[in-house]
Enzyme design. Structure first.
Site, PDB file in Angstrom:
ATOM      1  N   GLU A 130      47.352 -16.617 102.579  1.00 44.84           N
ATOM      2  CA  GLU A 130      47.547 -17.311 101.291  1.00 44.84           C
ATOM      3  C   GLU A 130      48.655 -16.643 100.487  1.00 44.84           C
ATOM      4  OE1 GLU A 130      46.168 -20.287 100.631  1.00 44.84           O
ATOM      5  OE2 GLU A 130      45.394 -19.965 102.636  1.00 44.84           O
ATOM      6  N   TRP A 155      51.673 -18.115 101.761  1.00 43.92           N
ATOM      7  CA  TRP A 155      51.937 -19.469 101.242  1.00 43.92           C
ATOM      8  C   TRP A 155      52.648 -19.362  99.891  1.00 43.92           C
ATOM      9  CZ3 TRP A 155      52.175 -24.282 102.942  1.00 43.92           C
ATOM     10  CH2 TRP A 155      51.465 -24.644 104.093  1.00 43.92           C
ATOM     11  N   TRP A 169      55.094 -46.163  93.425  1.00 41.42           N
ATOM     12  CA  TRP A 169      54.026 -45.597  92.582  1.00 41.42           C
ATOM     13  C   TRP A 169      53.613 -46.618  91.535  1.00 41.42           C
ATOM     14  CZ3 TRP A 169      52.425 -41.636  95.146  1.00 41.42           C
ATOM     15  CH2 TRP A 169      53.317 -40.748  95.747  1.00 41.42           C
ATOM     16  N   ASN A 201      40.956 -24.083  94.541  1.00 35.46           N
ATOM     17  CA  ASN A 201      42.016 -24.621  95.397  1.00 35.46           C
ATOM     18  C   ASN A 201      41.599 -25.884  96.142  1.00 35.46           C
ATOM     19  OD1 ASN A 201      44.596 -24.523  96.871  1.00 35.46           O
ATOM     20  ND2 ASN A 201      43.260 -24.107  98.616  1.00 35.46           N
ATOM     21  N   TRP A 233      53.161 -38.241  91.874  1.00 35.65           N
ATOM     22  CA  TRP A 233      52.714 -36.838  91.890  1.00 35.65           C
ATOM     23  C   TRP A 233      53.270 -36.055  90.709  1.00 35.65           C
ATOM     24  CZ3 TRP A 233      56.776 -33.342  92.385  1.00 35.65           C
ATOM     25  CH2 TRP A 233      57.979 -33.858  92.899  1.00 35.65           C
ATOM     26  N   TRP A 292      51.388 -30.011  94.882  1.00 38.31           N
ATOM     27  CA  TRP A 292      51.434 -31.456  94.591  1.00 38.31           C
ATOM     28  C   TRP A 292      52.190 -32.206  95.672  1.00 38.31           C
ATOM     29  CZ3 TRP A 292      48.671 -34.610  91.758  1.00 38.31           C
ATOM     30  CH2 TRP A 292      47.824 -34.033  90.817  1.00 38.31           C
TER      31      TRP A 292
HETATM   32  C1  FAD Z   1      47.939 -29.417  93.625  1.00 38.63           C
HETATM   33  C2  FAD Z   1      47.953 -27.895  93.640  1.00 38.63           C
HETATM   34  C3  FAD Z   1      48.515 -27.206  92.571  1.00 38.63           C
HETATM   35  C4  FAD Z   1      48.545 -25.789  92.578  1.00 38.63           C
HETATM   36  N1  FAD Z   1      49.128 -25.146  91.516  1.00 38.63           N
HETATM   37  C5  FAD Z   1      49.194 -23.782  91.520  1.00 38.63           C
HETATM   38  C6  FAD Z   1      49.816 -23.080  90.456  1.00 38.63           C
HETATM   39  O1  FAD Z   1      50.350 -23.677  89.498  1.00 38.63           O
HETATM   40  N2  FAD Z   1      49.812 -21.714  90.494  1.00 38.63           N
HETATM   41  C7  FAD Z   1      49.245 -21.020  91.540  1.00 38.63           C
HETATM   42  O2  FAD Z   1      49.269 -19.776  91.526  1.00 38.63           O
HETATM   43  N3  FAD Z   1      48.693 -21.668  92.574  1.00 38.63           N
HETATM   44  C8  FAD Z   1      48.633 -23.021  92.593  1.00 38.63           C
HETATM   45  N4  FAD Z   1      48.042 -23.667  93.648  1.00 38.63           N
HETATM   46  C9  FAD Z   1      47.562 -22.879  94.799  1.00 38.63           C
HETATM   47  C10 FAD Z   1      46.093 -22.432  94.741  1.00 38.63           C
HETATM   48  O3  FAD Z   1      45.270 -23.507  94.427  1.00 38.63           O
HETATM   49  C11 FAD Z   1      45.848 -21.304  93.735  1.00 38.63           C
HETATM   50  O4  FAD Z   1      46.781 -20.273  93.933  1.00 38.63           O
HETATM   51  C12 FAD Z   1      44.446 -20.714  93.924  1.00 38.63           C
HETATM   52  O5  FAD Z   1      43.476 -21.696  93.728  1.00 38.63           O
HETATM   53  C13 FAD Z   1      44.251 -19.573  92.941  1.00 38.63           C
HETATM   54  O6  FAD Z   1      42.975 -19.036  93.041  1.00 38.63           O
HETATM   55  P1  FAD Z   1      42.740 -17.547  93.565  1.00 38.63           P
HETATM   56  O7  FAD Z   1      43.585 -16.604  92.806  1.00 38.63           O
HETATM   57  O8  FAD Z   1      41.268 -17.306  93.557  1.00 38.63           O
HETATM   58  O9  FAD Z   1      43.289 -17.658  95.043  1.00 38.63           O
HETATM   59  P2  FAD Z   1      42.986 -16.868  96.399  1.00 38.63           P
HETATM   60  O10 FAD Z   1      42.399 -17.851  97.346  1.00 38.63           O
HETATM   61  O11 FAD Z   1      42.243 -15.611  96.175  1.00 38.63           O
HETATM   62  O12 FAD Z   1      44.471 -16.549  96.929  1.00 38.63           O
HETATM   63  C14 FAD Z   1      45.172 -15.361  96.548  1.00 38.63           C
HETATM   64  C15 FAD Z   1      46.511 -15.699  95.945  1.00 38.63           C
HETATM   65  O13 FAD Z   1      47.351 -16.335  96.893  1.00 38.63           O
HETATM   66  C16 FAD Z   1      48.166 -17.301  96.241  1.00 38.63           C
HETATM   67  N5  FAD Z   1      47.847 -18.632  96.800  1.00 38.63           N
HETATM   68  C17 FAD Z   1      46.665 -19.038  97.303  1.00 38.63           C
HETATM   69  N6  FAD Z   1      46.773 -20.287  97.783  1.00 38.63           N
HETATM   70  C18 FAD Z   1      48.035 -20.685  97.552  1.00 38.63           C
HETATM   71  C19 FAD Z   1      48.761 -21.878  97.829  1.00 38.63           C
HETATM   72  N7  FAD Z   1      48.210 -22.925  98.454  1.00 38.63           N
HETATM   73  N8  FAD Z   1      50.054 -21.942  97.442  1.00 38.63           N
HETATM   74  C20 FAD Z   1      50.656 -20.895  96.839  1.00 38.63           C
HETATM   75  N9  FAD Z   1      50.026 -19.732  96.553  1.00 38.63           N
HETATM   76  C21 FAD Z   1      48.731 -19.633  96.922  1.00 38.63           C
HETATM   77  C22 FAD Z   1      47.812 -17.262  94.761  1.00 38.63           C
HETATM   78  O14 FAD Z   1      48.734 -16.424  94.118  1.00 38.63           O
HETATM   79  C23 FAD Z   1      46.422 -16.653  94.769  1.00 38.63           C
HETATM   80  O15 FAD Z   1      46.086 -15.979  93.585  1.00 38.63           O
HETATM   81  C24 FAD Z   1      48.004 -25.077  93.674  1.00 38.63           C
HETATM   82  C25 FAD Z   1      47.441 -25.786  94.743  1.00 38.63           C
HETATM   83  C26 FAD Z   1      47.414 -27.176  94.725  1.00 38.63           C
HETATM   84  C27 FAD Z   1      46.803 -27.908  95.884  1.00 38.63           C
END
Ligand code: FAD
Length: 478
Positions: free
Chosen positions: A280, A283, A312, A347, A365, A388
C-alpha cells in the site's frame, strides 16, 4: 552569516525531515510556514485538513523551539505571492539558503520554480530534496524510459531498488544556539475554513508523538492481520496513518522501516500482513509518480483520454443525495456519514461509494473527487485522483469498466453482520443482519424509519453504465 531557512509545507515534523536536517547542517536555521487560504480554497482543501495542519504546526513550533529553531508564519493569499513573501523574509533575516522538501503537482512545481528564481535573483540559493517519497519520480522507469502505467511492474522495480539500498532515515537536528528571532503565534483558525467539531479533532490528535504511537502500535500489534482485516470497515484493521502521511507528520521511510522491523527486514517474503502493507505504501508512491509522469491527471483530465467521452449524467439531485448520505443504500450512506463526521473513510468503502457514483449514478468522477477533497482530512491530490480514476475505469491500471461492484454484495461480504451500517445509521438498528443491507425488503419494519428508498435500480443502472462505456468511440476500455 550563514543563516538557513527551512520552508515547511507538507513535512510537518522534526524527525527524519530531509530539508530540515540539511538546513541545520549548514548553519543556524529559521523555519517558516506560509498560510495561503486562497490557494487552499482553489485546491478544495478540507477545513478539517487545514485545522489539522494548524494543530500540527503548534506542536511542531514547540518542538522546534526546544532546538532554538524559531518558526515564523507568513501570509500570502495564493502561491503567486510566495516568491515575494519569501524573498522579503530572506532579506529581513539575511538568509543564505532556503531548503524545501519536494512536493508534486503542476501548481507546486510552478510555485517552486518561481520561488527559486526570485531567491536566486537576490543571491539566496534554493535547495530541494526528495522526502515525501521513497524514490525520486523519474528514477523508476520502464526499459524504454517512460513512467510505468501498471502498478505490479512499477512495484517490481521498487523491490529491486529496495534490495539494492533501503532509503535511510536522516538525523534529527541537535539544539542550536539561540537566535534573536522570535517564533510567531500559530493561528488557530483561518477565515473561510470552518473549525471542525471537537469530536472530529479528538479522532486525529496532532503531533509526531501521536503519529509514531499509531505506527508503533500498528507495527507491533496489527500488521500481521492486515491482509485479513483490512477490508472490513467495522474492524480497526488499517493503520489510520493517512492524515499524518499526507501532512508529513510521519515519513514514508519511518513507515517502511517500522514494517520491515516487524518482518525481519523482508518486504517480499515473510509476514503476509507486512508485505501487504508495504504494498500500500508503494501504491501511494505509484500515484505520485503518475502525477509527475502524466501531468494531465493533475489538471483533472482522465488518464485514459478516450474516457473523456463517457456520457456522464447531469443529475444534481442524485449527486446531492450521495453527498448527504441519502441514497437509500445503507452501505453507501453509512460510508458517506463516516466521511462527513470523521474526515476519513475506510478504503474498501472509498472504492464502493466511488463506483456507485460513477457507475450506478453515472456521474462524472470529478464531482466525487472534488467532494472527497473538500471533506477528507487525508486529502491528497495523487491518491485521491488515483482512487477516483481507478474506480471510474478512466485511470491507469484501473478497474475494468465491466467489473462493477454491487453495493449489496460488497455490503454483505465486508459488513456481514451490519455492524458498520448500524453504527452510522442507527435508524436501521432494529433490522436483522440480512435486512440491514437492503431495508426495502424488510416489509413493515421499513415503514417505521425515515430511511429513504433506493434512488436507483442497481441492475438497470449497471446496464446503463456498461452501455455508456461500450459506446465510447474507441470501443472497449479496460
Ligand atoms: C476513491 C478513493 C479516494 C482516495 N483518496 C485518498 C486521499 O485523498 N488520500 C489518501 O491518503 N488516500 C486516499 N485513498 C487511498 C486509501 O483509501 C487511503 O490511503 C486509506 O484508506 C487510508 O487509511 P489508512 O491510513 O488506515 O491506510 P492503510 O491501509 O494503513 O495504508 C497505509 C498507507 O498507505 C497509503 N495508501 C493505502 N492505500 C492507498 C491507495 N490505494 N492509494 C494510495 N495510497 C494508499 C496511505 O498513505 C495509507 O495511510 C483513496 C482511495 C480511493 C479508492
Amino acid at each position: 552569516m550563514n543563516r538557513q531557512l527551512i520552508w515547511l509545507r507538507s513535512d510537518l515534523r522534526l524527525h527524519d525531515n530531509t530539508a530540515l536536517a540539511a538546513a541545520a547542517q549548514r548553519g543556524p536555521t529559521v523555519a517558516v510556514y506560509l498560510i495561503t487560504p486562497g490557494q487552499w480554497l482553489a485546491h478544495d482543501d478540507a477545513p478539517c485538513k487545514v485545522d489539522f495542519w494548524l494543530r500540527n504546526l503548534s506542536k511542531l513550533s514547540r518542538a522546534l523551539g526546544d532546538l532554538n529553531v524559531p518558526l515564523l508564519i507568513r501570509h500570502a493569499a495564493t502561491w503567486d505571492q510566495a516568491p515575494q513573501a519569501l524573498a522579503q523574509l530572506c532579506r529581513e533575516l539575511s538568509i543564505e539558503a532556503v531548503h524545501v522538501n519536494d512536493e508534486y503537482g503542476i501548481h507546486e512545481s510552478r510555485r517552486d520554480a518561481a520561488v527559486a528564481s526570485a531567491l536566486e535573483a537576490g543571491n539566496v540559493s534554493f535547495h530541494h530534496y526528495l522526502d515525501q517519497l521513497l524514490f525520486q519520480p523519474g528514477s523508476v522507469l520502464t526499459k524504454t524510459g517512460t513512467y510505468f502505467q501498471v502498478f505490479s511492474q512499477f512495484r517490481k522495480v521498487c523491490y529491486t531498488r529496495l534490495h539494492a539500498a533501503l532509503p535511510r532515515l536522516v538525523e534529527t537536528p541537535k539544539a542550536q544556539a539561540a537566535l534573536a528571532v522570535e517564533s510567531d503565534l500559530i493561528p488557530q483558525h483561518i477565515s473561510g475554513f470552518a473549525t471542525p467539531d471537537e469530536s472530529l479533532r479528538a479522532l486525529w490528535p496532532a503531533g509526531e508523538d501521536e503519529a509514531r504511537r499509531r505506527l508503533e502500535q500498528f507495527a507491533d500489534e496489527q500488521i500481521s492481520d492486515y491482509k485479513n482485516e483490512r477490508d472490513f470497515p467495522a474492524k480497526p484493521g488499517t493503520s489510520q496513518l493517512s492524515a499524518y502521511l499526507a501532512a508529513g507528520v510521519i515519513s514514508p521511510r519511518q513507515c517502511l522501516h517500522a514494517a520491515l522491523q516487524s518482518n525481519q527486514g523482508e518486504f517480499e517474503s515473510g509476514d503476509i500482513g507486512a508485505i501487504t502493507w508495504i504494498n500500500e505504501l508503494l501504491w501511494r508512491e505509484f500515484y505520485k509518480h503518475i502525477l509527475v509522469g502524466y501531468p494531465r491527471v493533475s489538471r483533472h483530465r482522465a488518464f485514459r483520454p478516450e474516457t473523456e467521452a463517457v456520457p456522464w449524467r447531469n443529475a444534481p439531485e442524485d449527486l446531492v443525495a450521495w453527498q448527504e448520505a441519502r441514497t437509500g443504500l445503507p452501505i453507501i450512506d453509512a460510508a458517506m456519514r463516516q466521511l462527513l463526521e470523521t474526515g476519513w473513510m475506510h478504503n474498501r468503502l472509498r472504492m464502493v461509494v466511488a463506483m456507485f457514483l460513477t457507475k450506478n449514478l453515472l456521474i462524472d468522477w470529478r464531482e466525487g473527487e472534488r467532494f472527497f477533497m473538500r471533506h477528507l482530512i487525508d486529502g491528497d491530490l495523487a491518491a485521491n485522483n488515483g482512487g477516483w480514476q481507478w474506480s471510474s475505469s478512466t485511470g491507469t491500471d484501473s478497474a475494468p469498466y465491466f467489473r462493477i461492484f454491487s453495493p449489496l454484495s460488497q455490503s454483505e461480504k465486508f459488513d456481514g453482520d451490519g455492524r458498520f451500517i448500524k453504527h452510522w445509521l442507527p435508524e436501521l438498528s432494529t433490522l436483522s443482519k440480512k435486512e440491514v443491507h437492503h431495508p426495502e425488503t424488510a416489509g413493515d419494519l421499513f415503514g417505521v424509519t425515515d430511511y429513504p428508498r433506493p434512488i436507483v435500480d442497481l441492475k438497470k443502472s449497471r446496464d446503463r453504465a456498461l452501455a455508456a462505456f461500450r459506446s465510447l468511440p474507441s470501443g472497449r476500455v479496460g
